[in-house]
Design an enzyme around this catalytic site. Structure first.
Site, short mmCIF file in Angstrom:
data_model
loop_
_atom_site.label_atom_id
_atom_site.label_comp_id
_atom_site.label_asym_id
_atom_site.label_seq_id
_atom_site.Cartn_x
_atom_site.Cartn_y
_atom_site.Cartn_z
N ASP A 215 0.87 -1.16 0.00
CA ASP A 215 0.00 0.00 0.00
C ASP A 215 0.92 1.23 0.00
O ASP A 215 2.09 1.13 0.37
CB ASP A 215 -0.89 -0.04 1.24
CG ASP A 215 -1.77 1.19 1.37
OD1 ASP A 215 -2.44 1.55 0.39
OD2 ASP A 215 -1.77 1.81 2.46
N ASP B 96 -1.41 -0.23 6.15
CA ASP B 96 -1.75 0.39 7.44
C ASP B 96 -3.24 0.38 7.74
O ASP B 96 -3.63 0.72 8.86
CB ASP B 96 -1.31 1.86 7.42
CG ASP B 96 -2.20 2.70 6.50
OD1 ASP B 96 -2.94 3.57 6.99
OD2 ASP B 96 -2.19 2.46 5.27
N ASP C 66 -0.21 5.07 0.79
CA ASP C 66 -0.47 6.16 1.73
C ASP C 66 -0.45 5.66 3.17
O ASP C 66 -1.11 4.67 3.51
CB ASP C 66 -1.80 6.82 1.40
CG ASP C 66 -1.80 7.42 0.00
OD1 ASP C 66 -0.82 8.11 -0.33
OD2 ASP C 66 -2.75 7.17 -0.76
#
Length: 234
Positions: free
Chosen positions: A7, A179, A9
């Site tokens: 991922d 996250d 961001d």
């Protein structure tokens, strides 16, 4: 092949490129701060709660691309990368990527943020494969619409499988680092899920399932994240 999927961001970056691009557009006068800033924050809050309407957000996020000449957008993007993104590239994230590169693994970013914003960020990490939401482009300009399935939640699995089919790739094992609770579908789908500075929902899921947790925000190398620690701020 083994594949390391990241991922973007708040995983490889210490911030959210989509949100920061909106801030940059306001700074450039491309959109009126009044109204746009509140909407940008509202969508960010919905994303963090796991309640984002991805199609509504894409209409919001891609509208300024359609309203601005492409050459201007390219100049603004170059400035955005230097001003907002380079300072948020996490040294430990670079190290994590390089560890997989040295192991001979394929490298991929899958992100819901649109390709126009994220393509130069993938280049900063020298990651060759980027699966991102595709803004529609026709006659030399963006239309303000996206094409295909947004690479969000289950859409990340669809995009990954489509890529594997196109490449005729035989996948031995996949690692995925994220996250966000929004990435639980893909984390559940891969062989080696890893929570990186996770939000509270993902942290609880990782704890319950015995998934590894890392922080990329403490120094130059990835470190195991104390299971009682809270998510690090952006």
């Amino acid at each position: 092949m083994q594949l390391a999927i990241f991922d973007l961001d708040n995983t490889l970056l210490g911030g959210d490129s989509d949100y920061l691009w909106g801030q940059h557009l306001m700074d450039k006068g491309a959109v009126a701060r009044e109204g746009f800033e509140a909407e940008n924050q509202r969508y960010m809050d919905a994303y963090e709660r796991g309640e984002l309407d991805i199609d509504a957000f894409m209409r919001f996020a891609l509208r300024p691309l359609a309203a601005t000449p492409h050459d201007t957008l390219l100049a603004w993007r170059a400035e955005f990368i230097d001003t907002h993104i380079r300072p948020r590239v996490l040294p430990a994230a670079r190290q994590l990527v390089e560890t997989h590169r040295q192991a001979g693994h394929g490298l991929m970013i899958i992100t819901a943020t649109n390709r126009f914003v994220t393509e130069p960020i993938a280049a900063l990490f020298n990651i060759p494969v980027l699966l991102a939401t595709e803004p529609e482009f026709a006659d030399g300009a963006f239309t303000g619409r996206h094409q295909g399935t947004p690479t969000f939640r289950e859409g990340k699995i669809t995009a990954l499988q489509d890529w594997l089919d196109r490449e005729s790739a035989m996948l031995e094992a996949a690692h995925f680092y994220s996250d966000s609770r929004n990435d639980l579908p893909l984390l559940e789908h891969v062989d080696h899920p890893v929570a990186v500075d996770p939000d509270p929902v993902l942290a609880a899921e990782a704890e319950a399932r015995g998934w590894p947790m890392l922080t990329l925000r403490q120094g130059n190398t990835p470190l195991p994240l104390n299971r009682t620690s809270k998510r690090h701020p952006s």
